[in-house]
Design an enzyme around this catalytic site. Structure first.
Site, PDB file in Angstrom:
ATOM      1  N   ASP A  98      25.174  39.795  47.495  1.00 14.83           N
ATOM      2  CA  ASP A  98      26.610  38.183  46.799  1.00 14.83           C
ATOM      3  C   ASP A  98      26.419  37.378  46.137  1.00 14.83           C
ATOM      4  OD1 ASP A  98      29.497  39.081  48.633  1.00 14.83           O
ATOM      5  OD2 ASP A  98      29.132  37.078  47.664  1.00 14.83           O
ATOM      6  N   GLY A 109      41.761  40.693  52.085  1.00 11.90           N
ATOM      7  CA  GLY A 109      41.336  39.742  52.129  1.00 11.90           C
ATOM      8  C   GLY A 109      40.514  40.293  50.312  1.00 11.90           C
ATOM      9  N   HIS A 130      33.741  48.351  48.099  1.00 14.77           N
ATOM     10  CA  HIS A 130      32.851  47.961  49.036  1.00 14.77           C
ATOM     11  C   HIS A 130      32.412  47.344  50.893  1.00 14.77           C
ATOM     12  CE1 HIS A 130      34.947  43.879  47.243  1.00 14.77           C
ATOM     13  NE2 HIS A 130      34.362  43.330  47.705  1.00 14.77           N
ATOM     14  N   HIS A 149      30.393  44.934  52.527  1.00 17.61           N
ATOM     15  CA  HIS A 149      29.783  43.433  53.045  1.00 17.61           C
ATOM     16  C   HIS A 149      28.755  43.458  54.586  1.00 17.61           C
ATOM     17  CE1 HIS A 149      32.388  40.611  51.323  1.00 17.61           C
ATOM     18  NE2 HIS A 149      33.255  42.010  51.820  1.00 17.61           N
TER      19      HIS A 149
END
Lengths: 113, 113
Positions: free
Chosen positions: B30, B93, B100, B102
């Site tokens: 990221d 969010g 994707h 995280h």
């Protein structure tokens, strides 16, 4: 796991607000909700956390996500938005050592780490 | 999706620090990490978010989780702990509208909503 509280919920030896159930998974409201909608989706089989997922049982994770999508639509939060979280081991914030996915929504969520 | 930045990363039209790749998924760091380890795992196929998962492609989610387990072990955070998050739509969010997950860890994480 005889002392696992989520196994006890599955066996109905402990009360919970069940919102979905099939032969492989169960979903119930979190007793300490972080948002207006806060549901836990768990496999009925005792798995400690996501590290217990391997090529032989990975289809369970897809199934859990289909259940989450269904619940998000039922609760009216699909289009507004929601978050899916699983915490693994102490630094991840895992509290109960039975694999579970959090479905969280119903308001604008803050950051996630 | 010609204007999707994650599709551009997949096609290597945009730079990224790729940490894993196979025929179905890609993982990269990221660019705004929330923790010492913060990796995004994405399908190469453009899916908007988890609501695009259905019975025909749910196996992709299991595969993504196997990749996450592998990366957590490689990064040395599996036993200490980590978090897996996917955000869906505005209140969840979601920022980039390409599915994707995280993978976050490397320190004790805070709350997640």
């Amino acid at each position: 796991m005889s002392d696992c509280i989520f196994c006890k919920i599955v066996k109905r030896e402990m009360p919970s607000q069940i919102v979905y159930e099939d032969d492989r998974v169960m979903a119930f409201n979190d007793i300490n909700p972080l948002a207006p909608v806060h549901i836990l989706v768990i496999p009925k089989e005792h798995l400690t956390n996501v590290l217990d997922i391997n090529e032989n049982n990975a289809d369970l994770i897809g199934h859990i996500h289909l259940v989450i999508n269904r619940l998000a639509r039922e609760k009216g939060i699909a289009e507004k938005g929601f978050r899916i979280v699983t915490n693994c081991n102490p630094e991840g914030g895992q509290v109960v050592y039975h694999l579970h996915y959090h479905l969280i929504g119903g308001e604008k969520l803050k950051n996630f780490a």
